[in-house]
Design a protein around this motif. Structure first.
Motif, PDB file in Angstrom:
ATOM      1  N   ILE A   4      25.068  18.760  74.459  1.00 45.71           N
ATOM      2  CA  ILE A   4      26.338  18.320  75.021  1.00 45.71           C
ATOM      3  C   ILE A   4      26.033  17.088  75.855  1.00 45.71           C
ATOM      4  O   ILE A   4      25.124  17.103  76.693  1.00 45.71           O
ATOM      5  N   GLY A   5      26.784  16.022  75.617  1.00 42.80           N
ATOM      6  CA  GLY A   5      26.652  14.821  76.423  1.00 42.80           C
ATOM      7  C   GLY A   5      27.810  14.752  77.403  1.00 42.80           C
ATOM      8  O   GLY A   5      28.965  14.916  77.014  1.00 42.80           O
ATOM      9  N   HIS A  27      34.023  12.338  80.545  1.00 41.45           N
ATOM     10  CA  HIS A  27      33.938  12.300  79.090  1.00 41.45           C
ATOM     11  C   HIS A  27      32.840  13.233  78.604  1.00 41.45           C
ATOM     12  O   HIS A  27      31.873  13.487  79.327  1.00 41.45           O
ATOM     13  N   ALA A  28      33.020  13.736  77.377  1.00 44.60           N
ATOM     14  CA  ALA A  28      32.019  14.620  76.774  1.00 44.60           C
ATOM     15  C   ALA A  28      31.934  14.365  75.283  1.00 44.60           C
ATOM     16  O   ALA A  28      32.891  13.886  74.661  1.00 44.60           O
ATOM     17  N   GLY A  29      30.800  14.698  74.732  1.00 42.68           N
ATOM     18  CA  GLY A  29      30.598  14.624  73.297  1.00 42.68           C
ATOM     19  C   GLY A  29      29.503  15.590  72.901  1.00 42.68           C
ATOM     20  O   GLY A  29      28.856  16.202  73.755  1.00 42.68           O
ATOM     21  N   MET A  36      26.705  10.998  67.656  1.00 44.20           N
ATOM     22  CA  MET A  36      27.564  11.445  68.748  1.00 44.20           C
ATOM     23  C   MET A  36      28.948  11.729  68.176  1.00 44.20           C
ATOM     24  O   MET A  36      29.568  10.857  67.581  1.00 44.20           O
ATOM     25  N   TYR A  37      29.413  12.949  68.362  1.00 44.48           N
ATOM     26  CA  TYR A  37      30.765  13.346  67.979  1.00 44.48           C
ATOM     27  C   TYR A  37      31.573  13.391  69.265  1.00 44.48           C
ATOM     28  O   TYR A  37      31.187  14.063  70.224  1.00 44.48           O
ATOM     29  N   GLU A  38      32.721  12.677  69.272  1.00 44.50           N
ATOM     30  CA  GLU A  38      33.506  12.609  70.501  1.00 44.50           C
ATOM     31  C   GLU A  38      34.953  12.262  70.180  1.00 44.50           C
ATOM     32  O   GLU A  38      35.264  11.765  69.101  1.00 44.50           O
ATOM     33  N   VAL A  45      39.139  10.945  67.372  1.00 44.26           N
ATOM     34  CA  VAL A  45      37.924  11.702  67.075  1.00 44.26           C
ATOM     35  C   VAL A  45      37.042  10.851  66.166  1.00 44.26           C
ATOM     36  O   VAL A  45      37.489  10.367  65.140  1.00 44.26           O
ATOM     37  N   GLN A  46      35.800  10.698  66.581  1.00 43.33           N
ATOM     38  CA  GLN A  46      34.901   9.850  65.811  1.00 43.33           C
ATOM     39  C   GLN A  46      33.479  10.402  65.815  1.00 43.33           C
ATOM     40  O   GLN A  46      33.105  11.209  66.660  1.00 43.33           O
ATOM     41  N   LYS A  47      32.705   9.922  64.855  1.00 45.99           N
ATOM     42  CA  LYS A  47      31.270  10.175  64.783  1.00 45.99           C
ATOM     43  C   LYS A  47      30.612   8.804  64.784  1.00 45.99           C
ATOM     44  O   LYS A  47      31.009   7.922  64.024  1.00 45.99           O
ATOM     45  N   ARG A  48      29.632   8.617  65.667  1.00 47.15           N
ATOM     46  CA  ARG A  48      28.996   7.300  65.745  1.00 47.15           C
ATOM     47  C   ARG A  48      27.530   7.439  66.091  1.00 47.15           C
ATOM     48  O   ARG A  48      27.102   8.452  66.638  1.00 47.15           O
ATOM     49  N   THR A  49      26.792   6.398  65.751  1.00 42.47           N
ATOM     50  CA  THR A  49      25.401   6.360  66.183  1.00 42.47           C
ATOM     51  C   THR A  49      25.393   5.949  67.646  1.00 42.47           C
ATOM     52  O   THR A  49      26.284   5.239  68.115  1.00 42.47           O
ATOM     53  N   ILE A  50      24.415   6.415  68.351  1.00 40.23           N
ATOM     54  CA  ILE A  50      24.317   6.104  69.765  1.00 40.23           C
ATOM     55  C   ILE A  50      22.867   5.749  70.070  1.00 40.23           C
ATOM     56  O   ILE A  50      21.941   6.435  69.634  1.00 40.23           O
TER      57      ILE A  50
END
Length: 140
Positions: A4-5, A27-29, A36-38, A45-50
């Motif tokens: 959990i971020g 904020h959380a993801g 990262m799903y957030e 709602v998105q999925k991204r590289t972090i």
């Protein structure tokens, strides 16, 4: 491993969310398989590289052991993926703190709700940064 971020944003809306929810996080993801799903106000709602730099600079990353998560890893990933592209739910983050109605819009999410729902937590629409702080206080 699932993480959990939790993030403390610096903008006006981040400050407002922290004030409203009495949390130090706005904020959380979920970090899973390097993604990262957030749910964000700008992108829904998105999925991204972090990058590691972004993680280290802005996020508190908490590993979640299986015993804390009612859902299995693949089920969590499927739940996260299923809602990519859904809209952000501004109303819910504010009205969930005023009204105690058990209403959840399945195509709109705010970040804490999305994370709690994906992990299988009860009444995900009531979760805030403060809820995560309280539940994870031994880890953070």
């Amino acid at each position: 491993m699932i993480y959990i971020g939790l993030k403390r944003g610096t903008g006006f809306y981040s400050w407002l969310i922290r004030l409203w929810t009495r949390s130090k996080y706005s904020h959380a993801g979920i970090l899973l398989d390097g993604m990262m799903y957030e749910a964000t106000a700008k992108h829904g709602v998105q999925k991204r590289t972090i990058s590691a730099e972004e993680l280290n600079r802005y996020w508190v990353v908490v590993p979640i052991q299986d015993k804390y998560v009612p859902k299995q890893r693949e089920e969590i990933k499927e739940r996260l993926e299923r809602h990519i592209g859904d809209r952000y739910d501004w109303w819910a983050i504010f009205f969930s703190r005023i009204l105690t109605l058990d209403i959840q819009h399945r195509k709109q999410w705010y970040c804490f709700e999305y994370v709690a729902w994906a992990l299988g937590m009860a009444k995900a629409w009531r979760w805030t940064g403060k809820t995560f702080e309280d539940k994870l206080e031994r880890v953070i």
